[in-house]
Design an enzyme around this catalytic site. Structure first.
Site, mmCIF file in Angstrom:
data_model
loop_
_atom_site.group_PDB
_atom_site.id
_atom_site.type_symbol
_atom_site.label_atom_id
_atom_site.label_comp_id
_atom_site.label_asym_id
_atom_site.label_seq_id
_atom_site.Cartn_x
_atom_site.Cartn_y
_atom_site.Cartn_z
ATOM 1 N N ASP A 20 -6.255 -2.128 6.181
ATOM 2 C CA ASP A 20 -7.063 -0.990 6.598
ATOM 3 C C ASP A 20 -7.693 -0.290 5.403
ATOM 4 O O ASP A 20 -7.536 -0.701 4.256
ATOM 5 C CB ASP A 20 -6.223 -0.008 7.418
ATOM 6 C CG ASP A 20 -5.023 0.501 6.643
ATOM 7 O OD1 ASP A 20 -4.585 -0.189 5.717
ATOM 8 O OD2 ASP A 20 -4.523 1.591 6.949
ATOM 9 N N GLU A 28 -2.690 1.829 4.733
ATOM 10 C CA GLU A 28 -3.172 1.969 3.360
ATOM 11 C C GLU A 28 -2.019 2.024 2.364
ATOM 12 O O GLU A 28 -1.606 3.065 1.876
ATOM 13 C CB GLU A 28 -4.025 3.228 3.223
ATOM 14 C CG GLU A 28 -5.338 2.991 2.516
ATOM 15 C CD GLU A 28 -5.262 3.179 1.014
ATOM 16 O OE1 GLU A 28 -5.845 2.364 0.302
ATOM 17 O OE2 GLU A 28 -4.615 4.131 0.601
#
Length: 565
Positions: A157, A224
């Site tokens: 992501d 992340e």
């Protein structure tokens, strides 16, 4: 050996030889008169240099000619040479570039967290395990189960796009637009290019009929850099130190001081987010005290910014090794910095002189030491009401030579005098700093803002006897050369370095001692991250993305045929 070179043994440094035993024996047999004579002899031999550094000519000549940043030759696969040569030809075609653009552009067009279903080829040959809903763990089984697998990691992501910045994008943030040169969009650099680069390399190798001897594992995290669940799964399946080496996202290569330098991250700073909270009595704003909670907090913030951490370059640290490589191999380094850095291994004065010049570069200084940044502040609810509380969060990135506890101690001491001046009851990280029974006007509290601190990462070995680092270095050189169709092992220099931020590798310390943060992205300044990462107009050149695919291909083939355990 001359008396001057005998003296060098007493100079401090990572590789300083132990001379105290020799000196003790000498004292037992040499009279005081002889020692005085020796001192006179040495003092006439040495010449005083700037910064008060006594440097004998023989010592200086020997030191400046030492190989402080040894380089390896390019490493081209031999056992797997046929498929490597074939794939190099494939990667050089416009047809393959178009295919690579389609792969990465398609991934960029999927916003934020995604589960990319790779081509059928990969799914037929790789074992996929879904971990914690979105984590992807691919295993490409090799024929020799006694060999430790290679671990390649990346996160799926991207950083969210704020509405206020959308108009600043040259192309929409999730367009995956290709303008003939660059692929645009969030994730084109960070870090879908890494993940798609890995999977593209594997797919093309599978199409070419390659069957690995050594197992390859691909761990694709989410949130992340939130790969803790993947780490747990891999520890259970492969055990501690179960992988031969790990390559995650990181810096790349670029020109610095007149030389192309690649900088694999062999270390990572720690981090700590400190909440600084002030409380005081409320009331009507028409009857204000001398200092409100916000006013006191402002003074505390100023205290932080007026007192940055003391920073010193430390022998053996990743940043020190990087400076050594620049001094030895980069022609654009000033003569004074070159000399001081090459002498710094055994001379404190030279080390301080080099440090002084290096720290003129603010970015390099930030990589060396513990930093602080006030990133969030909040306080007050209404213009006619005195704020009963105000707080700020200070983000620390902790030097590889420091620790979370040392950072906390420094913060506590930094604010102690102001807490006393404002008559605030002072508590820090659960401990009472001021007298708990003393009357006070309000409170000052320091605490971990989120989930506690992160210690600096263990430093990966990078010396001449560190086989994984040497293999990675040779792979980088082979990739760089083959992509440009040029020969030689000095076209690009490989230097140990450090990541400025934190990656998924913070969860993987137990899996291997050989962790590298390197993505083979082309950037300015010797491995700096490309522009656009974590901000607007993120993009990557299609040419560089093909080179990334080439890098992972070469790495997998080199590790597959290596003698690594």
């Amino acid at each position: 050996m001359s008396q001057a070179l005998e003296k060098v043994d007493e100079l401090p440094g990572v590789h300083a030889r132990i001379s105290t035993t020799k000196l003790g024996k000498a004292k037992a047999v040499i009279s005081k008169i002889a020692l005085v004579a020796l001192a006179i002899s040495v003092s006439t031999y040495f010449v005083k240099r700037p910064f008060g550094i006594p440097i004998g000519k023989a010592f200086e000549d020997a030191t400046t000619s030492a190989d402080l940043c040894p380089q390896v030759d390019e490493l081209v696969p031999e056992k797997n040479g046929v498929i490597w040569e074939s794939l190099q030809d494939t990667y050089s075609t416009e047809e393959f570039k178009a295919r690579a653009v389609d792969w990465l552009g398609g991934a960029v067009r999927i916003p934020c967290v995604f589960r990319l279903q790779f081509r059928v080829v990969c799914h037929l040959n790789l074992e996929l395990t879904i971990v914690n809903t979105y984590g992807l763990l691919y295993v490409w089984k090799g024929s020799d189960s006694t060999l430790k697998p290679l671990l390649l990691t990346a996160h799926q992501d991207v950083v969210p796009v704020l509405n206020t910045t959308i108009d600043e994008w040259q192309h929409p943030p999730f367009s995956g637009y290709f303008d003939g040169e660059k692929i645009w969009g969030r994730g084109s650099c960070d870090d879908k290019s890494g993940l798609i680069g890995i999977m593209s390399a594997i797919e093309v190798m599978l199409e070419g009929g390659f069957k690995p001897t050594r197992t390859v594992v691909i761990a694709s995290g989410f949130d992340e850099e939130g790969a803790s669940s993947l780490a747990t799964t891999m520890l259970e399946r492969f055990g501690e130190n179960g992988f031969t080496m790990l390559v995650d996202e990181g810096s790349g290569y670029g020109e610095s001081y007149g030389r192309v330098i690649a900088v694999p991250g062999i270390g990572e700073k720690g981090s700590l987010n400190v909440r600084v909270k002030v409380t005081s009595p409320g009331g009507h704003s028409s009857l204000p005290p001398p200092h409100t909670s916000i006013g006191m907090l402002a003074e505390l913030i100023v205290q932080y910014e007026k007192n940055p951490f003391e920073v010193h370059l430390t022998r053996g640290s990743p940043t020190y090794k990087s400076a050594q490589c620049m001094a030895q191999h980069a022609p654009g380094i000033s003569p004074s910095l070159k000399k001081h850095m090459l002498l710094a291994e055994h001379c404190d004065g030279a080390l301080r002189a080099a440090e002084q010049e290096l720290f003129m570069n603010r970015a390099f200084m930030s990589l060396v030491g513990t930093t602080q940044a006030i990133d969030i502040v909040e306080g007050g609810v209404k213009v006619n009401a005195l704020p009963e509380q105000a707080w700020a969060i200070v983000n620390h990135r902790i030097s590889t030579e420091s620790s979370v506890s040392a950072t906390k101690v420094r913060d506590i001491e930094l604010l102690e005098s102001l807490a006393s001046n404002f008559n605030l009851s002072y508590t820090a990280f659960g401990a009472h700093i001021s007298d708990v029974d003393a009357p006070s006007y309000g409170t000052l509290t320091l605490s971990d803002a989120f989930q506690g601190g992160l210690e600096p990462a263990p430093v990966t070995p990078s010396g001449t006897d560190a086989a994984p680092f040497q293999l990675l270095s040779g792979t980088i050189k082979a990739t760089y050369n083959s992509h440009r169709n040029i020969p030689g092992s000095d076209t690009i220099i490989v230097s140990p370095g450090i990541m400025s931020g934190n990656t998924d590798t913070r969860f993987y310390w137990k899996l291997t001692d050989h962790i590298f943060r390197y993505g083979h992205q082309e950037g300015a300044g010797g491995g700096s991250l490309p522009s656009g990462v974590h901000t607007v107009n993120e993009a990557i050149s299609a040419n560089n993305f093909v080179e990334i695919i080439r890098f992972f291909t070469t790495l997998i083939l080199n590790v597959d045929e290596s003698s690594l355990p």
